[in-house]
Design an enzyme around this catalytic site. Structure first.
Site, PDB file in Angstrom:
ATOM      1  N   ASP A  98       0.844  -1.191   0.000  1.00  0.00           N
ATOM      2  CA  ASP A  98       0.000   0.000   0.000  1.00  0.00           C
ATOM      3  C   ASP A  98       0.878   1.238   0.000  1.00  0.00           C
ATOM      4  O   ASP A  98       1.785   1.369   0.823  1.00  0.00           O
ATOM      5  CB  ASP A  98      -0.907   0.005   1.232  1.00  0.00           C
ATOM      6  CG  ASP A  98      -1.819   1.218   1.276  1.00  0.00           C
ATOM      7  OD1 ASP A  98      -2.616   1.374   0.331  1.00  0.00           O
ATOM      8  OD2 ASP A  98      -1.729   1.990   2.245  1.00  0.00           O
ATOM      9  N   SER A 215     -16.517  -9.143 -11.795  1.00  0.00           N
ATOM     10  CA  SER A 215     -16.891  -7.880 -11.142  1.00  0.00           C
ATOM     11  C   SER A 215     -17.963  -8.131 -10.094  1.00  0.00           C
ATOM     12  O   SER A 215     -18.581  -9.200 -10.047  1.00  0.00           O
ATOM     13  CB  SER A 215     -17.421  -6.887 -12.175  1.00  0.00           C
ATOM     14  OG  SER A 215     -18.699  -7.302 -12.640  1.00  0.00           O
ATOM     15  N   CYS A 216     -18.212  -7.126  -9.266  1.00  0.00           N
ATOM     16  CA  CYS A 216     -19.263  -7.242  -8.258  1.00  0.00           C
ATOM     17  C   CYS A 216     -20.623  -7.455  -8.913  1.00  0.00           C
ATOM     18  O   CYS A 216     -21.452  -8.236  -8.432  1.00  0.00           O
ATOM     19  CB  CYS A 216     -19.284  -6.008  -7.365  1.00  0.00           C
ATOM     20  SG  CYS A 216     -19.444  -4.435  -8.258  1.00  0.00           S
ATOM     21  N   THR A 217     -20.859  -6.781 -10.032  1.00  0.00           N
ATOM     22  CA  THR A 217     -22.154  -6.889 -10.705  1.00  0.00           C
ATOM     23  C   THR A 217     -22.327  -8.250 -11.362  1.00  0.00           C
ATOM     24  O   THR A 217     -23.421  -8.834 -11.327  1.00  0.00           O
ATOM     25  CB  THR A 217     -22.319  -5.761 -11.735  1.00  0.00           C
ATOM     26  OG1 THR A 217     -22.179  -4.496 -11.075  1.00  0.00           O
ATOM     27  CG2 THR A 217     -23.686  -5.813 -12.400  1.00  0.00           C
ATOM     28  N   THR A 246     -18.203   5.054  -7.222  1.00  0.00           N
ATOM     29  CA  THR A 246     -16.952   4.406  -6.823  1.00  0.00           C
ATOM     30  C   THR A 246     -15.805   5.408  -6.894  1.00  0.00           C
ATOM     31  O   THR A 246     -15.959   6.538  -7.370  1.00  0.00           O
ATOM     32  CB  THR A 246     -16.627   3.211  -7.740  1.00  0.00           C
ATOM     33  OG1 THR A 246     -16.286   3.699  -9.048  1.00  0.00           O
ATOM     34  CG2 THR A 246     -17.808   2.258  -7.843  1.00  0.00           C
ATOM     35  N   THR A 274     -20.924  -0.894 -18.644  1.00  0.00           N
ATOM     36  CA  THR A 274     -20.546  -2.014 -17.789  1.00  0.00           C
ATOM     37  C   THR A 274     -20.441  -3.253 -18.656  1.00  0.00           C
ATOM     38  O   THR A 274     -21.264  -3.464 -19.556  1.00  0.00           O
ATOM     39  CB  THR A 274     -21.557  -2.258 -16.656  1.00  0.00           C
ATOM     40  OG1 THR A 274     -21.175  -3.443 -15.939  1.00  0.00           O
ATOM     41  CG2 THR A 274     -22.968  -2.451 -17.177  1.00  0.00           C
ATOM     42  N   ASN A 379     -21.960  -4.129  -3.183  1.00  0.00           N
ATOM     43  CA  ASN A 379     -20.914  -4.229  -4.197  1.00  0.00           C
ATOM     44  C   ASN A 379     -19.503  -4.236  -3.617  1.00  0.00           C
ATOM     45  O   ASN A 379     -18.545  -4.524  -4.327  1.00  0.00           O
ATOM     46  CB  ASN A 379     -21.037  -3.086  -5.213  1.00  0.00           C
ATOM     47  CG  ASN A 379     -21.209  -1.726  -4.584  1.00  0.00           C
ATOM     48  OD1 ASN A 379     -22.315  -1.384  -4.147  1.00  0.00           O
ATOM     49  ND2 ASN A 379     -20.138  -0.942  -4.531  1.00  0.00           N
TER      50      ASN A 379
END
Length: 399
Positions: A98, A215-217, A246, A274, A379
């Site tokens: 990070d 992806s989350c979707t 986001t 998307t 999400n």
């Protein structure tokens, strides 16, 4: 011309079971604390299944695999919280890459505007490590994955959470640095194998060195699309995800490669593209070319909702569609799919562990072959639970 019939699901009909409540993380001090042992046990059973002659057997992990998190943003921190909440995990998170440093990593993990205060003792441990309930996790900082000390630290699996290194060349830099495998927490580019837990994760092979969790979707959409296709046969359809904003959007109007996403996220409904609907074909190949969709980014920080409309080959009605979802949610998609009969709103699905929750009262059938389904998903949190699940599958199939 005969008039089209229209049906809307009524949850009280035909003795359908009542919604028993969302599964909430114990990490949320303001959430209702209910046991999630059933969920964790079921997922543990699922993720410990190993392929054997086309079937499955209980897998045994003799030693934990060493895990690195690359990118400690929304998904990276959600992943760590989800992992921390699992009992007897086959994963050992030992290092985080990070660029913000130890102090920021510690503070942002402990205090989260969406998740609330982390119910764990989180603090810096010197200048190069983080302590989470006494577990020491090393912090490194390098924007080039090739330079990371994965070989020196014996890293088995990298959770690639930056959203940047999503193709073989980019994710492959982790392998060059000494890691054995990479799990991308975003749609992969090129020929990277894509897995969605509950849909096709049983096809995972240990030979895969770089994989994507989609992806989350896609994780929301694919499980219930699988049910619809198996039960009623999908001919074609479109999807709209009303998606929380986001970090890729702008807080105030500023330059962006997407002119719509250049506009202030908290002030606008932002139409954008998307690939989630098309990506369903990566995990359900028989649906290739049958689905497409768009996203509407809205001024909420978390929780999104999918609106799917499909034409099906088998005549049906709303209650039958919901019954198919209920059956799957109690059986093969338990812990992945849920059905809600209550008139809830987005915030009620915050920290829901499942990939998608069908809003049963909003299920509609126009005529007898056009089906509309609404499904909620967190999400961030729900998606991160699936990242942990897929990482568990990798660990439990380690050779």
């Amino acid at each position: 011309m005969a008039s089209a019939t229209f049906s809307v699901a009524k949850p009280s009909l035909q003795g359908f079971s009542e919604f028993s409540g969302l599964r909430n993380s114990s990490a949320l001090p303001f959430a209702k604390r209910s046991s999630s042992d059933e969920f964790v046990s079921f997922v543990s059973f699922q993720t410990s299944a190993m392929r054997s002659n086309g079937g499955y057997r209980k897998g045994v992990t003799e030693a934990k695999i060493k895990v690195a998190i690359n990118g400690f943003g929304r998904i990276g921190r959600n992943f760590l919280r989800c992992w921390h909440g699992r009992k007897d995990s086959p994963l050992d998170v030992v290092v985080i890459n990070d660029t913000g440093g130890v102090k920021q990593a510690s503070h942002l993990l402990k205090y989260d505007s969406t998740l609330g205060i982390f119910d764990a003792d989180v603090k810096p441990s010197g200048d190069s490590a983080l302590s989470v309930d006494g577990k020491i996790i090393k912090i490194v900082s390098d924007r080039n994955p090739s330079n990371l000390p994965w070989g020196e630290l014996g890293i088995d699996l990298v959770i690639e959470g930056t959203g940047v290194f999503v193709d073989r060349d980019g994710a492959g830099k982790h392998l060059q640095a000494g890691a054995k495998k990479v799990l991308i927490t975003a749609p992969g580019k090129g020929d990277i194998p894509t897995y969605v837990v509950g849909v096709n994760a049983e096809l995972y092979s240990h030979e895969d060195t770089i994989i994507s969790n989609a992806s989350c979707t896609t994780n929301c959409l694919a499980p219930f699309v699988k049910v619809l296709d198996q039960k009623f046969g999908i001919i074609k359809g479109t999807m709209t995800t009303t998606h929380s904003y986001t970090g890729d959007q702008r807080l105030l109007d500023a330059s962006h490669r997407d002119l719509r996403r250049a506009r202030a996220a908290a002030l606008n409904i932002v139409p954008t593209s998307t690939g989630a609907a098309k990506a369903v074909a990566l995990v359900l190949p028989n649906l290739k070319g049958k689905l497409n969709g768009i996203a509407l980014r809205v001024p909420t920080p978390n929780v999104s909702v999918v609106d799917l409309v499909v034409q099906v080959s088998k005549k049906t009605f709303a209650e039958e569609v919901n019954a198919a979802f209920r059956d799957a949610a109690e059986k093969e998609l338990k812990g992945i799919l849920d059905v809600c009969d209550e008139p809830l709103v987005s915030v009620d699905f915050r920290c829901s562990d499942v990939s998608s929750t069908i809003d049963s009262s909003l299920t509609m059938v126009m005529g007898d072959d056009m089906v509309k389904v609404i499904a909620w998903y967190d999400n961030e949190w729900g998606y991160s639970q699936r990242v942990v699940d897929l990482a568990d599958i990798v660990a439990n199939n380690w050779k």
